[in-house]
Design an enzyme around this catalytic site. Structure first.
Site, PDB file in Angstrom:
ATOM      1  N   SER A 105     -31.539 -13.005  33.582  1.00  0.00           N
ATOM      2  CA  SER A 105     -30.553 -12.518  34.543  1.00  0.00           C
ATOM      3  C   SER A 105     -31.103 -12.439  35.957  1.00  0.00           C
ATOM      4  O   SER A 105     -30.361 -12.616  36.922  1.00  0.00           O
ATOM      5  CB  SER A 105     -30.030 -11.145  34.108  1.00  0.00           C
ATOM      6  OG  SER A 105     -29.318 -11.234  32.894  1.00  0.00           O
ATOM      7  N   HIS A 168     -31.367  -7.388  37.307  1.00  0.00           N
ATOM      8  CA  HIS A 168     -30.104  -7.899  37.832  1.00  0.00           C
ATOM      9  C   HIS A 168     -30.012  -7.628  39.336  1.00  0.00           C
ATOM     10  O   HIS A 168     -29.698  -8.520  40.128  1.00  0.00           O
ATOM     11  CB  HIS A 168     -28.918  -7.218  37.137  1.00  0.00           C
ATOM     12  CG  HIS A 168     -28.812  -7.499  35.677  1.00  0.00           C
ATOM     13  ND1 HIS A 168     -29.676  -6.964  34.754  1.00  0.00           N
ATOM     14  CD2 HIS A 168     -27.924  -8.254  34.976  1.00  0.00           C
ATOM     15  CE1 HIS A 168     -29.330  -7.375  33.547  1.00  0.00           C
ATOM     16  NE2 HIS A 168     -28.274  -8.162  33.648  1.00  0.00           N
TER      17      HIS A 168
END
Length: 221
Positions: A105, A168
């Site tokens: 991610s 993230h």
């Protein structure tokens, strides 16, 4: 994908749904108690938390990566992607130091961060409806993926293994800085753009701080 299949099929466990002990013992996963094995700060991107996780990452990379590579070529896209991966693991080691880290991610969000900034900057040059669609598409992907990450992190009761979601955020920030510069000057010599070197120096300073933190200050020691 090959590594995911290995842990899911050749080492039977619940990996199709969620993390299990087989993945926890993987030499690829980032673990705070093994952070002296420096390759884990990069190799964690090869291991995923389950089938939903890897599908989400694959879709994000295909939807964003292919169009970006067609315009910017693989080297520039790879540079941004790797910046997000490394930035994600280092940020996680600082802001979520007791938790493990898996998934790509950080790299995916770096691509998305650069793409998002370019859409914002060039919005007036786009057909309005197309620009709105692109922004909405990015926000939907981000909202869905971050929501799932937060759910795994805070709301899954009885989870033996919890993983950090900080990558993230850090990956997105890397994309909004380095990614924005790299993707914005696609028709110029990258090494001649002062913004590129400014973003590289800022990124390098953050990396140095993270390394010092992990060596001397980390509560995971």
């Amino acid at each position: 994908l090959a590594i995911f299949i290995y842990y899911a099929v050749l080492m039977p466990q619940k990996q199709w749904i969620t993390l299990d002990i087989g993945v926890w013992e993987s030499p690829f996963i980032y673990r705070p108690d093994k952070r002296q094995e420096a390759w884990r700060f990069v190799s964690y991107m090869f291991v995923h938390a389950g089938v939903q996780h890897i599908i989400g990452n694959l879709v994000m990379q295909l939807v964003l990566g292919i169009p970006l590579e067609l315009v910017h070529k693989g080297l520039r896209v790879g540079l941004v992607y790797l910046a997000g991966v490394i930035g994600g693991s280092l940020a996680s080691s600082i802001f979520d130091p007791q938790l493990a880290l898996v998934g790509a991610s950080g790299g995916g969000y770096a691509l998305m961060g650069g793409y998002f900034m370019n859409v914002l900057v060039n919005f007036r040059q786009m057909v309005p409806l197309f620009g709105v669609f692109r922004l909405a598409f990015i926000l939907i992907i981000v909202g869905t993926d971050v929501g799932f990450a937060l759910y795994r992190r805070f709301l899954v009761e009885g989870a033996v293994l919890r993983v950090s979601f900080v990558a993230h955020i850090a990956g997105g920030l890397a994309g909004m800085t380095i990614g924005y510069v790299v993707f914005n000057c696609y028709d110029q010599k990258l090494l001649k753009d002062p913004r590129f070197w400014a973003s590289i120096l800022a990124y390098f300073a953050c990396v140095v701080f993270a390394v010092i933190f992990n060596i001397f200050l980390s509560p995971a020691s």
